[in-house]
Design a protein around this motif. Structure first.
Motif, PDB file in Angstrom:
ATOM      1  N   CYS A 220     -20.825  39.005   6.033  1.00  0.00           N
ATOM      2  CA  CYS A 220     -21.553  37.739   6.019  1.00  0.00           C
ATOM      3  C   CYS A 220     -22.574  37.735   4.876  1.00  0.00           C
ATOM      4  O   CYS A 220     -23.379  38.651   4.753  1.00  0.00           O
ATOM      5  CB  CYS A 220     -22.254  37.545   7.357  1.00  0.00           C
TER       6      CYS A 220
ATOM      7  N   CYS B 196     -19.247  33.428  10.552  1.00  0.00           N
ATOM      8  CA  CYS B 196     -19.809  34.709  10.962  1.00  0.00           C
ATOM      9  C   CYS B 196     -20.032  34.700  12.473  1.00  0.00           C
ATOM     10  O   CYS B 196     -20.658  33.786  13.005  1.00  0.00           O
ATOM     11  CB  CYS B 196     -21.139  34.926  10.238  1.00  0.00           C
TER      12      CYS B 196
ATOM     13  N   CYS C 281     -24.313  35.045  13.069  1.00  0.00           N
ATOM     14  CA  CYS C 281     -25.268  33.962  12.783  1.00  0.00           C
ATOM     15  C   CYS C 281     -24.612  32.586  12.795  1.00  0.00           C
ATOM     16  O   CYS C 281     -25.297  31.583  12.627  1.00  0.00           O
ATOM     17  CB  CYS C 281     -25.999  34.217  11.462  1.00  0.00           C
TER      18      CYS C 281
ATOM     19  N   CYS D 196     -26.355  37.020   6.837  1.00  0.00           N
ATOM     20  CA  CYS D 196     -27.050  38.008   7.681  1.00  0.00           C
ATOM     21  C   CYS D 196     -26.573  39.438   7.447  1.00  0.00           C
ATOM     22  O   CYS D 196     -27.115  40.375   8.029  1.00  0.00           O
ATOM     23  CB  CYS D 196     -26.919  37.625   9.158  1.00  0.00           C
TER      24      CYS D 196
END
Ligand SMILES: [Zn+2]
Ligand SMILES: [Zn+2]
Length: 138
Positions: free
Chosen positions: A9, A119, A122, A12
């Motif tokens: 990701c 993701c 998040c 994050c």
């Protein structure tokens, strides 16, 4: 043989791996040799389907391997062991999977064309395939 793909990701930093292909014990085989092996490789529901089909048909062939699926609604990725049971080239049974978030039916995805997904951590649309981290396994 299979391949493990790494997704990372951008937002994050969460990283996850997805497997695709045939691996140890998960490979095409005749249904009889699977049942004789006495090992339970698949989900118990899949196993009872296989046992039932084996009673009704002869010389079935079973193919199983890791495939990568995507939820069409929330764009989350999953790797699942897809099991297909053939009777002389005709498909009698094929695994179906549902998204754990929204229960939509998962669609098989072509990981080579899929550059971005959501993701799981998040929930941003920033989960990218990391081309440098492909791993071969067998
Ligand atoms: Zn994230
Ligand atoms: Zn979903």
């Amino acid at each position: 043989m299979g391949r493990a793909y790494t997704y990372r990701c951008d937002k994050c930093g969460y990283e996850d791996h997805f497997n695709e292909g045939h691996g140890f014990l998960i490979h095409p085989m005749s249904l009889d040799s699977y049942l004789e092996s006495g090992t339970i490789l698949f989900h118990h529901k899949t196993n009872s389907v296989i046992e039932k089909l084996a009673k009704e048909h002869k010389n079935l062939f079973i193919d199983a391997g890791f495939k990568i699926f995507k939820c069409p609604d929330c764009n989350l990725l999953y790797d699942k062991i897809e099991v297909t049971v053939y009777d002389d080239g005709k498909i009698l049974h094929k695994s179906e999977f549902r998204c754990t978030q929204c229960r939509a039916r998962l669609k098989l995805t072509n990981i080579h064309r899929l550059k971005k997904a959501v993701c799981p951590k998040c929930k941003q649309y920033s989960f990218r395939l990391d081309q440098r981290k492909q791993v071969l396994w067998d």
